[in-house]
Design a protein around this motif. Structure first.
Motif, short mmCIF file in Angstrom:
data_model
loop_
_atom_site.label_atom_id
_atom_site.label_comp_id
_atom_site.label_asym_id
_atom_site.label_seq_id
_atom_site.Cartn_x
_atom_site.Cartn_y
_atom_site.Cartn_z
N GLY A 79 32.89 -10.39 18.36
CA GLY A 79 32.90 -11.38 17.33
C GLY A 79 34.39 -11.98 17.18
N GLY A 80 35.14 -12.03 17.89
CA GLY A 80 36.52 -12.62 17.66
C GLY A 80 37.42 -11.59 17.03
N PHE A 114 43.09 -3.36 8.64
CA PHE A 114 41.79 -2.85 9.33
C PHE A 114 41.06 -2.41 8.42
N GLU A 115 39.43 -2.24 8.73
CA GLU A 115 38.80 -1.44 7.92
C GLU A 115 38.30 -0.25 9.00
N VAL A 116 37.87 0.87 8.32
CA VAL A 116 37.62 2.10 8.98
C VAL A 116 36.13 2.46 8.66
N ARG A 117 35.44 2.45 9.90
CA ARG A 117 33.87 2.87 9.77
C ARG A 117 33.62 4.28 10.59
N THR A 118 32.75 5.01 10.23
CA THR A 118 32.44 6.35 11.00
C THR A 118 30.98 6.39 11.37
N VAL A 119 30.76 6.63 12.56
CA VAL A 119 29.19 6.91 12.84
C VAL A 119 29.06 7.85 13.64
N SER A 120 28.56 9.13 13.12
CA SER A 120 28.38 10.08 13.91
C SER A 120 29.60 10.92 14.25
N ASN A 121 29.96 11.02 15.70
CA ASN A 121 31.31 11.35 16.08
C ASN A 121 32.13 10.32 16.78
N LEU A 122 32.16 9.11 15.72
CA LEU A 122 32.78 7.85 16.27
C LEU A 122 33.56 7.57 14.90
N ILE A 123 34.78 7.16 15.31
CA ILE A 123 35.73 6.54 14.23
C ILE A 123 35.94 5.13 14.63
N ILE A 124 35.77 4.31 13.88
CA ILE A 124 35.93 2.92 14.30
C ILE A 124 36.79 2.25 13.46
N LEU A 125 37.96 1.55 13.92
CA LEU A 125 39.12 0.79 13.15
C LEU A 125 38.82 -0.66 13.65
N GLU A 126 38.30 -1.10 12.78
CA GLU A 126 37.97 -2.88 13.07
C GLU A 126 39.18 -3.57 12.11
N PHE A 127 40.00 -4.31 13.16
CA PHE A 127 41.20 -5.02 12.86
C PHE A 127 40.28 -6.49 12.20
N THR A 128 41.19 -6.93 11.22
CA THR A 128 40.92 -8.34 10.61
C THR A 128 41.06 -9.54 11.66
N GLU A 129 41.98 -9.47 12.48
CA GLU A 129 42.35 -10.26 13.38
C GLU A 129 42.33 -9.74 14.72
N ARG A 130 42.22 -10.83 15.59
CA ARG A 130 42.02 -10.40 17.06
C ARG A 130 43.43 -10.04 17.45
N CYS A 131 43.57 -8.83 17.92
CA CYS A 131 44.80 -8.32 18.23
C CYS A 131 45.16 -8.32 19.91
#
Length: 131
Positions: A79-80, A114-131
């Motif tokens: 999603g960009g 960025f925003e951080v999400r966690t799902v089970s054994n996964l840490i996800i850093l979602e950056f606000t811009e495409r890097c």
């Protein structure tokens, strides 16, 4: 002899070992989250805020591979936006929180939002811009 012993220990423990710098280990023992920006700056040969995202990710992936702090690190584009996903095997919530803080502090020091999400054994850093 040292390297043979080290490899033997890794094999005996099914590669479930973590290899940390003494200062990083001491910080964890002292209930602090270590600042690892100096390791990235030394690897890149420049200040953290001057390291391009792609190079920062590559150093991060190499550091994770060497230290075994996570099982895998991958970068995705959806999603960009760019995300970095850390797969780990930690079950203790405190350990996961410290790992999140460790990687978050690194990318914040480099100037990324960025925003951080966690799902089970996964840490996800979602950056606000495409890097």
């Amino acid at each position: 002899d040292f390297w043979n012993s080290l490899v033997g220990r890794y094999r005996l423990q099914r590669y479930e070992r973590i290899n940390l710098n003494r200062d990083v280990f001491e910080a964890f023992l002292s209930d602090r989250v270590p600042d690892v920006t100096s390791f990235f700056e030394a690897s890149a040969g420049k200040p953290i805020h001057e390291i391009p995202f792609c190079e920062l990710f590559t150093i991060c992936k190499n550091l994770v591979s060497v230290t075994q702090l996570a099982n895998n690190v991958e970068r995705t584009f959806e999603g960009g936006k760019t995300s970095i996903k850390f797969r780990h095997q930690f079950s203790e919530e405190t350990a996961v929180s410290k790992l999140i803080e460790l990687v978050s502090n690194l990318f914040k020091a480099a100037g990324y939002i960025f925003e951080v999400r966690t799902v089970s054994n996964l840490i996800i850093l979602e950056f606000t811009e495409r890097c």
